[in-house]
Each structure stands twice: as C-alpha cells, then as structure tokens.
Write an enzyme that holds these catalytic residues in place. Structure first.
Site, mmCIF file in Angstrom:
data_model
loop_
_atom_site.group_PDB
_atom_site.id
_atom_site.type_symbol
_atom_site.label_atom_id
_atom_site.label_comp_id
_atom_site.label_asym_id
_atom_site.label_seq_id
_atom_site.Cartn_x
_atom_site.Cartn_y
_atom_site.Cartn_z
ATOM 1 N N HIS A 149 -9.982 75.545 -22.013
ATOM 2 C CA HIS A 149 -9.674 75.690 -23.676
ATOM 3 C C HIS A 149 -8.797 76.932 -23.822
ATOM 4 O O HIS A 149 -8.988 77.887 -23.369
ATOM 5 C CB HIS A 149 -11.196 76.180 -24.158
ATOM 6 N N ARG A 159 -25.225 74.254 -25.524
ATOM 7 C CA ARG A 159 -24.074 75.227 -25.309
ATOM 8 C C ARG A 159 -24.976 76.413 -24.955
ATOM 9 O O ARG A 159 -25.558 77.327 -25.723
ATOM 10 C CB ARG A 159 -23.456 75.430 -26.780
ATOM 11 N N GLU A 213 -12.767 81.566 -22.527
ATOM 12 C CA GLU A 213 -12.426 80.220 -23.136
ATOM 13 C C GLU A 213 -13.159 80.105 -24.612
ATOM 14 O O GLU A 213 -13.255 78.847 -24.772
ATOM 15 C CB GLU A 213 -12.676 79.303 -22.279
ATOM 16 N N LYS A 215 -10.884 67.328 -19.449
ATOM 17 C CA LYS A 215 -10.952 67.777 -20.587
ATOM 18 C C LYS A 215 -10.052 68.953 -21.042
ATOM 19 O O LYS A 215 -10.176 69.880 -20.103
ATOM 20 C CB LYS A 215 -12.492 68.058 -21.308
ATOM 21 N N GLU A 226 -24.828 67.833 -26.233
ATOM 22 C CA GLU A 226 -24.407 69.039 -25.379
ATOM 23 C C GLU A 226 -25.115 70.200 -25.496
ATOM 24 O O GLU A 226 -25.146 70.697 -26.849
ATOM 25 C CB GLU A 226 -23.066 69.412 -25.783
ATOM 26 N N GLN A 267 -14.461 70.554 -35.882
ATOM 27 C CA GLN A 267 -15.330 69.738 -35.759
ATOM 28 C C GLN A 267 -15.873 69.561 -37.151
ATOM 29 O O GLN A 267 -16.108 70.156 -38.097
ATOM 30 C CB GLN A 267 -16.510 70.129 -34.793
ATOM 31 N N SER A 306 -19.459 73.822 -32.805
ATOM 32 C CA SER A 306 -19.130 74.512 -31.591
ATOM 33 C C SER A 306 -17.829 75.152 -31.388
ATOM 34 O O SER A 306 -17.336 76.176 -30.727
ATOM 35 C CB SER A 306 -19.653 73.887 -30.449
ATOM 36 N N ARG A 329 -19.944 78.027 -22.027
ATOM 37 C CA ARG A 329 -18.550 78.249 -22.459
ATOM 38 C C ARG A 329 -18.653 79.860 -22.080
ATOM 39 O O ARG A 329 -19.069 80.687 -22.826
ATOM 40 C CB ARG A 329 -18.386 77.909 -23.681
ATOM 41 N N ARG A 384 -9.353 64.456 -32.946
ATOM 42 C CA ARG A 384 -10.529 64.130 -32.883
ATOM 43 C C ARG A 384 -11.020 62.717 -33.632
ATOM 44 O O ARG A 384 -11.946 62.160 -33.357
ATOM 45 C CB ARG A 384 -11.301 65.157 -33.623
#
Length: 253
Positions: free
Chosen positions: A143, A48, A86, A170, A46, A236, A232, A82, A213
């Site tokens: 989010h 960002r 959010e 998502k 991804e 995580q 991010s 993003r 997760r």
C-alpha cells in the site's frame, strides 16, 4: 489465469468479489459489526486486527478469531494486520507482526491472511509456508498512501508477490492526478494479460481512483473493497452501491 475457490466464493471469475472490513475495536462491537456486515452479503469478510484493542495479546487474538469464525458462518474470513507504515492503526515490531500472522494462520479459523510484501523476502516466504501447511490462502499486499509508482514498478511488485508464493497479489496506490489512475489501470491490464497466472487485486485510492474499484472486471482486478459500518481506506463506497454498479457493468459487458 486460474481462479481460486474458497468455501463457495470463486475469485478470478465473473464480478469482482466484494471484501468488507471489520473495523471495531472491542469484542462486543466486533461481533455486532460482523452480524451487520453479514447481512450485506459480502463475498469475503476482512478483520482489520490492527484496530483491535487487544491485538497485543496472542491469546486474545486467538479467542477473537474463534468467535469471528462462528459469526462469519460460511463467508470466507481474511485476517489483516495493516502495519503503520502502510496505513495501519498501530505500530508493532516486525518480529511480533510475523508471530501474529503465524498464530492467526495456525488457528485455522481464517481462510486468507494478508502478508505485506516489504516485510522481507525470507520472512514473507516463511509466512507463506506456514499458510500452505495450514490450508490458508495468502493475499500479499503493498500500500502506497503517498503516490502512484510507475507502471513498471507496480508490475514488478505484483510479479514479486507471485514469485514469493502469494495466492492473490494485491497493490493499492494513491493517485495525485487522473493520469495516475490510468497508470494503475494500465498496469493491472498488463499484469493480467502478460504475467498473472492467478487472481490479482489492484486499486487506486481516494475519490479520484474510485473508478478502479468499480471496473475491475474490465481491467483485471478480481476483488474490490466496500464499506460496511466503516471504511478501511479512502475511496471505499457502501456495499450495496458497489454491488449495484458491478452488476450493471457485468450485465452490459
């Protein structure tokens, strides 16, 4: 629920697919980070873009995407800006957000584009149409960094994403208690078993929500995010640790 195959990655079957974000600001650092992330063997990379220092320039974004596409090789590439509301890193107006997404999609250097649900119904549908015209999959997202909505609201948002044409709905929410994590997992399971006809991604953030997760294969989330060089979002964990836990769970299910 039907799976989705992007390049050699099948989303919606087996282990949740691991998405790793690129969080560097400069071109040189981004390319170095991509090389390092690729060595971790993610299922999806991804970008960002809200962290990118030249994201205000569409030409710079197009040039960077061309280089990232080459650097990512056969790994699917997800483009994400993003928004600040959010949890993102930069404030831009809605018109530029829409133009940025459509520009990234039209380069055809990306495989997936993140589109935020609350951009507006007409605007979201327009971006989805652009994605479909260019062979790009849409991860439609929401989010909430402040709370965990009620189960019914989580399901409603995911169903709206599905109705708007998202290939992968998502949602990420912030737990204020352990009970909030139960709410997210329950909503995920209900969405998967009663409403979803495509893969979905859900997560409860921060340390409290870490189990969400890891247990996507049990409850119904098709992808999970792991930290490469930099996380991010809160909660995580490093990719290698994440892959190890996912494999253990899969082996004994």
């Amino acid at each position: 629920m039907q799976s989705i195959t992007i390049r050699n990655t099948v989303i919606g079957e087996g282990l949740p697919k691991i998405i790793v974000p690129l969080m560097a600001a400069g071109e040189k650092e981004l390319l170095e980070e991509t090389e390092a992330v690729n060595r971790l063997r993610p299922d999806i990379i991804e970008w960002r873009a809200d962290v990118y220092e030249h994201v205000d320039s569409l030409d710079a974004v197009k040039g960077m995407l061309e280089k990232l596409r080459k650097a990512a090789g056969a790994t699917p590439l997800l483009f994400t800006f993003r928004t600040h509301k959010e949890g993102g890193n930069k404030v831009i107006d809605d018109r530029f957000y829409i133009e940025l997404l459509k520009t990234a999609i039209e380069t055809k250097h990306i495989d997936l584009a993140d589109v935020e649900l609350f951009t507006g119904e007409a605007e979201v549908k327009s971006i989805v149409k652009t994605a479909e015209d260019n062979g790009v999959y849409v991860v439609m997202s929401n989010h909430d960094f402040h709370q965990t909505p009620k189960k019914e609201e989580i399901i409603s948002r995911l169903r709206n994403m599905q109705a708007y044409g998202a290939h992968i709905p998502k949602i990420a929410v912030m737990p204020q208690s352990t009970e909030d994590v139960f709410v997210l997992l329950d909503a995920t399971h209900t969405m998967k078993t009663q409403y979803a006809d495509r893969p979905i991604i859900t997560m409860s953030m921060a340390g409290t929500g870490l189990i969400s997760r890891l247990a996507g294969e049990v409850f119904g989330s098709a992808c999970t995010f792991g930290a490469g060089k930099e996380a991010s979002a809160p909660g995580q964990i490093p990719v290698e640790e994440l892959r190890s836990v996912l494999s253990i769970l899969n082996k004994h299910m």
